[in-house]
Enzyme design. Structure first.
Site, PDB file in Angstrom:
ATOM      1  N   LYS A   1       4.993  -7.199   7.832  1.00 48.94           N
ATOM      2  CA  LYS A   1       4.116  -7.785   6.816  1.00 48.94           C
ATOM      3  C   LYS A   1       2.660  -7.565   7.214  1.00 48.94           C
ATOM      4  CE  LYS A   1       3.292 -12.186   4.389  1.00 48.94           C
ATOM      5  NZ  LYS A   1       3.691 -13.603   4.229  1.00 48.94           N
TER       6      LYS A   1
ATOM      7  N   SER B   1       4.565 -14.892  -0.408  1.00 48.87           N
ATOM      8  CA  SER B   1       3.601 -13.896  -0.055  1.00 48.87           C
ATOM      9  C   SER B   1       4.196 -12.692   0.661  1.00 48.87           C
ATOM     10  CB  SER B   1       2.543 -14.513   0.862  1.00 48.87           C
ATOM     11  OG  SER B   1       3.114 -14.936   2.086  1.00 48.87           O
TER      12      SER B   1
ATOM     13  N   SER C   1       6.889 -18.704   1.319  1.00 49.71           N
ATOM     14  CA  SER C   1       6.668 -17.260   1.293  1.00 49.71           C
ATOM     15  C   SER C   1       7.750 -16.402   1.919  1.00 49.71           C
ATOM     16  CB  SER C   1       5.335 -16.926   1.969  1.00 49.71           C
ATOM     17  OG  SER C   1       4.253 -17.282   1.147  1.00 49.71           O
TER      18      SER C   1
END
Lengths: 435, 435
Positions: free
Chosen positions: B85, B154, B178
């Site tokens: 990420k 996210s 997220s």
């Protein structure tokens, strides 16, 4: 005589307290430029001996001060000088984390706490020496009271710079005893806030369960001021207090490791505060307390092993033998053991909270005595480890000098999240401990 | 049918489970290069539509895979592909934290968790799209099941990449919802470990009391494998389990905000797990529970305001309107209010621990239904906020598809620090929920 007791001889701007200077600045009776130049002059005179700084940005600091002088009061730290421990990211200054691995490193951003201080109007003078990743391998910094001795660590440069009137305020961080110990050794005030009170974003991580950002300055109101600017906790700005402090005297299970100077300082503080009206009685600690030092050491080792994974995998040869040993200890601890340690710490926090039903604060040693000689070590965080693990707010106050003429202090420890109460009583005590 | 149920059709290397692939690699029945090339081919074919990646390092990944193939098994993740990420620092790849402020930023070091995965033998394919600083402003990523819809946020790119067979494993982080939400929307497994279990060093901080590093993959054993590599918790590697799961059904106070699909998925899971032998009964939650969503939102806003101080002071114009609003909310919260929120959260954690005396885990919605359309939003973390605040381990499992043909799942929530038990029962449940 401790540093704290000589804050304003001659009224030289670098010797003013931060809060004092803030009042003068607000009344336009002094300028930020005057304050900054006085500190820079002091640095120029003393830095060759003290070596508190990894870098100083004289021109930028003066320019910043002039800008501030031209505008309205910007915030709580308007025009006050600040030293930033080199564990904090800064976009305009190199950031080494005390390690040769990061020589010349320039982060993209400021640590959030640094940005908050800029927003509050601080004049950042430069970066102060940290031990290696805030552990035990020392930098070059000397104790300003006697340069043959260590200033303590890991916030070595911050403590020395503040004690030597090079800066009004400085950042510290504490994972074991890295604020309280150098403050004690240098004869100034150190304040480690309650755990999770000050943002750590952009501060190099050593141990997430322990790392705490805090303040070094020459008085209680000054350390409170810096943390107020970081947390926006206005209660830290009004430390006036009257009352009868209930103080628990805590010699700790490690009392025999305190040398006669540290023992005498605690006794002296006990007497002075009793005379001033406090009720002081021996604190009875939960049975879990004695085991906390080992737990703190294991948590720190385990988490440092994790946090410094990039460095140990890519630059192991640039890690000092002492840190390598710490990381090896961390590697040997199983995750299950680590979880037990965290769970036991949590239980101890609940036990300790009960202790504070009987006391407003605990009075206890912050270090085992005077600063060791420079060659020996940065000193032992023994008397800080348990309080850091418990996440309790701690304030180091100077009390006396020891056999070698170096400062010796005491530590005040408050209830979790009761920082305003701790600081109010600490400020009251500060006036009573002054020789 | 959920993504999790189509892990090995045709045996294409990119469709293997991570643990499956690890077993084949250990027996030298497949090579890291084959796995890596298969994923890179998949990325080349699908990335123009899915847009899961901010950058892919094809050549470096193949070179790394070849190196691994030439040596002994290096660790738990030997030869497995990993998407990182873009909230995690990487020394060899740009790191934007999902914000234009950091366009082209190249950190000096890897996040500790990235370094731990490298040490364990992972092949890092590239960086996956994060929303802006892990908040709500979306990136370009599309839901691989239906590109007209959001993959959630996210951890948008990580969820989409894993769901679309572009990577075996991917990192997520969760501050509100997220990990669980994008896993639910993409029909894969998401695992948010207990708070403070996985190191966050080198991961951009949003909210220190909440941010949690976790895993996205296509099976429970695979998310457990990634976290085992990060924590060295060997218990996560043996998820064999037999017993009678005591499951608390938790519709939550927000049940009316769950759409019929989410409600039906929970009901379907309840029936399937009961039939499989679990005892399922309505969980009775402490009275403090309903207030936790507001507390989570305020803590997140306050701490984000602090953590993003550098960005809001130096580049406010590059912060999205939605994040600006979040930061303004944070600014309006006093420190005292924030402390009350933290204290109430701590009390709720203790209350909740008692609930788990009656249950091994709670079965509850992880999202309010199917993924919204891409233009609408990344979805609402409502059904995750309280669990994140409580720090409890959470696993999202795919269950069914909703009215639009998109995946709908359920969330399993375990006792604090009882991650191995949660994962064992989650793996058992996974087999029973598969259509």
């Amino acid at each position: 005589m401790s540093q704290a007791n000589r804050t304003a001889p001659g009224g030289s701007p670098e010797r003013l307290g931060a809060m004092q200077a803030a009042r003068l600045l607000a009344r336009r009776e002094i300028t930020a430029e005057q304050l900054t130049r006085a500190c820079l002059d002091r640095i120029q005179a003393r830095e060759p001996i003290i070596k508190a700084w990894t870098c100083v940005q004289a021109d930028a600091a003066i320019e910043r001060a002039r800008q501030l002088d031209r505008g309205p009061i910007q915030g709580l730290l308007h025009g006050l000088t600040l030293g930033v421990k080199d564990l904090f990211d800064t976009a305009d200054l190199p950031t080494t984390y005390g390690s040769p691995i990061y020589r010349g490193h320039r982060p993209k951003s400021d640590a959030a706490s640094v940005a908050l201080c800029r927003q509050a109007g601080a004049v950042i003078l430069g970066k102060t020496v940290s031990t290696e990743f805030a552990t035990f391998q020392p930098g070059p910094t000397r104790n300003p009271v006697n340069p043959d001795h260590t200033p303590g660590g890991s916030s070595s440069g911050s403590a020395a710079a503040v004690a030597d009137y090079m800066s009004h305020l400085a950042f510290g961080t504490q994972t074991a005893g890295s604020i309280v110990r150098p403050a004690a050794f240098c004869g100034i005030v150190g304040y480690k806030p309650s755990f999770n009170h000050v943002t750590r974003a952009g501060v190099k991580s050593l141990s997430e369960s322990l790392d705490t950002v805090g303040a070094l300055a020459r008085s209680v109101e000054d350390v409170a001021l810096l943390v107020a600017a970081l947390t926006h906790d206005r209660r830290l700005l009004d430390l006036d207090w009257q009352g009868t402090a209930r103080i628990g005297l805590c010699r700790t299970p490690w009392w025999d490791a305190a040398d006669p100077d540290a023992q005498a300082a605690l006794e002296s503080a006990r007497i002075a505060l009793s005379r001033a009206g406090a009720t002081v009685s021996d604190a009875s600690l939960p049975g879990s307390f004695a085991g906390l030092v080992d737990i703190q050491q294991e948590i720190m080792a385990f988490e440092a092993f994790q946090a410094l994974s990039h460095e140990r995998l890519t630059a192991a040869e640039q890690i000092s033998p002492s840190l390598t040993a710490l990381l090896q200890r961390g590697e040997s601890i199983t995750f299950q053991r680590h979880q037990e340690n965290l769970a036991n710490a949590e239980l101890a926090r609940r036990d300790m909270d009960m202790v504070f039903n009987g006391y407003d604060l605990l009075l206890t040693p912050g270090a085992s005595g005077e600063a060791p000689r420079f060659e020996a070590s940065t000193g032992d965080p023994l008397f800080c480890r348990s309080w850091t693990l418990l996440g309790l707010p701690c304030v180091q106050l100077p009390v006396t000098t020891g056999a070698t003429g170096l400062p010796v202090g005491v530590q005040l420890v408050g209830r979790y999240a009761a920082d305003p109460a701790l600081l109010r009583i600490a400020r009251w005590a500060e006036g009573r401990l002054a020789a």
